[in-house]
Design a protein around this motif. Structure first.
Motif, PDB file in Angstrom:
ATOM      1  N   ASN A  42      28.966  -0.133 -53.589  1.00  0.00           N
ATOM      2  CA  ASN A  42      29.741  -1.285 -53.126  1.00  0.00           C
ATOM      3  C   ASN A  42      29.815  -1.310 -51.598  1.00  0.00           C
ATOM      4  N   TRP A  43      30.020  -0.135 -50.988  1.00  0.00           N
ATOM      5  CA  TRP A  43      30.034  -0.055 -49.531  1.00  0.00           C
ATOM      6  C   TRP A  43      28.686  -0.501 -48.958  1.00  0.00           C
ATOM      7  N   LEU A  44      27.601  -0.029 -49.550  1.00  0.00           N
ATOM      8  CA  LEU A  44      26.264  -0.389 -49.072  1.00  0.00           C
ATOM      9  C   LEU A  44      26.053  -1.898 -49.123  1.00  0.00           C
ATOM     10  N   GLN A  45      26.394  -2.500 -50.237  1.00  0.00           N
ATOM     11  CA  GLN A  45      26.192  -3.944 -50.362  1.00  0.00           C
ATOM     12  C   GLN A  45      26.999  -4.721 -49.325  1.00  0.00           C
ATOM     13  N   ILE A  46      28.277  -4.380 -49.171  1.00  0.00           N
ATOM     14  CA  ILE A  46      29.104  -5.143 -48.236  1.00  0.00           C
ATOM     15  C   ILE A  46      28.744  -4.787 -46.792  1.00  0.00           C
ATOM     16  N   ARG A  47      28.243  -3.599 -46.539  1.00  0.00           N
ATOM     17  CA  ARG A  47      27.769  -3.242 -45.200  1.00  0.00           C
ATOM     18  C   ARG A  47      26.605  -4.143 -44.806  1.00  0.00           C
ATOM     19  N   GLU A  90      30.190 -12.781 -38.167  1.00  0.00           N
ATOM     20  CA  GLU A  90      31.355 -13.653 -37.995  1.00  0.00           C
ATOM     21  C   GLU A  90      32.229 -13.716 -39.255  1.00  0.00           C
ATOM     22  N   ASP A  91      31.811 -13.077 -40.320  1.00  0.00           N
ATOM     23  CA  ASP A  91      32.481 -13.155 -41.619  1.00  0.00           C
ATOM     24  C   ASP A  91      33.617 -12.137 -41.693  1.00  0.00           C
ATOM     25  N   LYS A  92      34.837 -12.602 -41.449  1.00  0.00           N
ATOM     26  CA  LYS A  92      36.001 -11.705 -41.447  1.00  0.00           C
ATOM     27  C   LYS A  92      36.239 -11.082 -42.819  1.00  0.00           C
ATOM     28  N   ALA A  93      36.035 -11.840 -43.879  1.00  0.00           N
ATOM     29  CA  ALA A  93      36.226 -11.296 -45.227  1.00  0.00           C
ATOM     30  C   ALA A  93      35.269 -10.133 -45.485  1.00  0.00           C
ATOM     31  N   ALA A  94      34.043 -10.259 -45.017  1.00  0.00           N
ATOM     32  CA  ALA A  94      33.078  -9.170 -45.191  1.00  0.00           C
ATOM     33  C   ALA A  94      33.517  -7.941 -44.410  1.00  0.00           C
ATOM     34  N   ARG A  95      33.984  -8.128 -43.179  1.00  0.00           N
ATOM     35  CA  ARG A  95      34.446  -6.989 -42.368  1.00  0.00           C
ATOM     36  C   ARG A  95      35.665  -6.319 -43.002  1.00  0.00           C
ATOM     37  N   ASP A  96      36.588  -7.134 -43.522  1.00  0.00           N
ATOM     38  CA  ASP A  96      37.778  -6.575 -44.175  1.00  0.00           C
ATOM     39  C   ASP A  96      37.406  -5.801 -45.434  1.00  0.00           C
ATOM     40  N   THR A  97      36.472  -6.332 -46.198  1.00  0.00           N
ATOM     41  CA  THR A  97      36.030  -5.657 -47.424  1.00  0.00           C
ATOM     42  C   THR A  97      35.291  -4.369 -47.081  1.00  0.00           C
ATOM     43  N   LEU A  98      34.501  -4.395 -46.027  1.00  0.00           N
ATOM     44  CA  LEU A  98      33.820  -3.191 -45.577  1.00  0.00           C
ATOM     45  C   LEU A  98      34.835  -2.110 -45.219  1.00  0.00           C
ATOM     46  N   ALA A  99      35.872  -2.469 -44.494  1.00  0.00           N
ATOM     47  CA  ALA A  99      36.921  -1.508 -44.122  1.00  0.00           C
ATOM     48  C   ALA A  99      37.605  -0.941 -45.363  1.00  0.00           C
ATOM     49  N   PHE A 100      37.812  -1.767 -46.367  1.00  0.00           N
ATOM     50  CA  PHE A 100      38.424  -1.332 -47.631  1.00  0.00           C
ATOM     51  C   PHE A 100      37.567  -0.253 -48.298  1.00  0.00           C
ATOM     52  N   PHE A 101      36.272  -0.486 -48.401  1.00  0.00           N
ATOM     53  CA  PHE A 101      35.411   0.503 -49.049  1.00  0.00           C
ATOM     54  C   PHE A 101      35.239   1.756 -48.200  1.00  0.00           C
ATOM     55  N   GLU A 121      37.595   3.028 -46.416  1.00  0.00           N
ATOM     56  CA  GLU A 121      38.834   3.762 -46.698  1.00  0.00           C
ATOM     57  C   GLU A 121      38.732   4.499 -48.028  1.00  0.00           C
ATOM     58  N   ILE A 122      38.188   3.865 -49.050  1.00  0.00           N
ATOM     59  CA  ILE A 122      38.012   4.517 -50.359  1.00  0.00           C
ATOM     60  C   ILE A 122      37.099   5.732 -50.222  1.00  0.00           C
ATOM     61  N   LEU A 123      35.999   5.570 -49.501  1.00  0.00           N
ATOM     62  CA  LEU A 123      35.067   6.686 -49.348  1.00  0.00           C
ATOM     63  C   LEU A 123      35.713   7.855 -48.611  1.00  0.00           C
ATOM     64  N   ARG A 124      36.504   7.565 -47.602  1.00  0.00           N
ATOM     65  CA  ARG A 124      37.165   8.644 -46.845  1.00  0.00           C
ATOM     66  C   ARG A 124      38.334   9.252 -47.627  1.00  0.00           C
ATOM     67  N   LEU A 144      34.683  11.741 -47.973  1.00  0.00           N
ATOM     68  CA  LEU A 144      33.485  11.658 -47.142  1.00  0.00           C
ATOM     69  C   LEU A 144      33.891  11.602 -45.675  1.00  0.00           C
ATOM     70  N   THR A 145      33.168  12.332 -44.850  1.00  0.00           N
ATOM     71  CA  THR A 145      33.472  12.333 -43.422  1.00  0.00           C
ATOM     72  C   THR A 145      32.545  11.414 -42.646  1.00  0.00           C
ATOM     73  N   SER A 146      31.403  11.058 -43.226  1.00  0.00           N
ATOM     74  CA  SER A 146      30.519  10.072 -42.623  1.00  0.00           C
ATOM     75  C   SER A 146      29.633   9.479 -43.708  1.00  0.00           C
TER      76      SER A 146
END
Length: 92
Positions: free
Chosen positions: A9-14, A22-33, A35-38, A43-45
């Motif tokens: 999911n992180w890969l797809q939204i990345r 310019e897509d704020k929803a995509a950036r917000d969703t990326l930050a969400f995933f 956070e889940i990974l960390r 995961l550290t990176s």
């Protein structure tokens, strides 16, 4: 959510966020995933290390170990293709 699912999911939204900066929803969703990974999976990176004609190579660090996940390129890019093919997401 399983680590494998969260990484996918992180890969797809990345890929979406990179292509649609310019897509704020995509950036917000990326930050969400991220956070889940960390927080949930420790995961550290994580990064898209490279892509070739058939695969996307995702490199990530877990418990001090460098691991590699290969994802079929077509599957990884499907969300971006779906968004780009939907007119309501492409209006100026």
């Amino acid at each position: 959510m399983r680590l494998e699912d969260a990484l996918f999911n992180w890969l797809q939204i990345r890929l979406v966020a990179d292509a649609r900066q310019e897509d704020k929803a995509a950036r917000d969703t990326l930050a969400f995933f991220e956070e889940i990974l960390r927080d949930d999976h420790g995961l550290t990176s994580f990064e898209i290390e490279k892509s070739d004609e058939t695969m996307l190579h995702v490199r990530y660090m877990k418990e001090g170990r460098s691991l590699l996940k290969l994802v079929p390129r077509e599957a990884g890019e499907q969300l971006l293709h779906d968004i780009n093919a939907t007119p309501k997401y492409n209006e100026a």
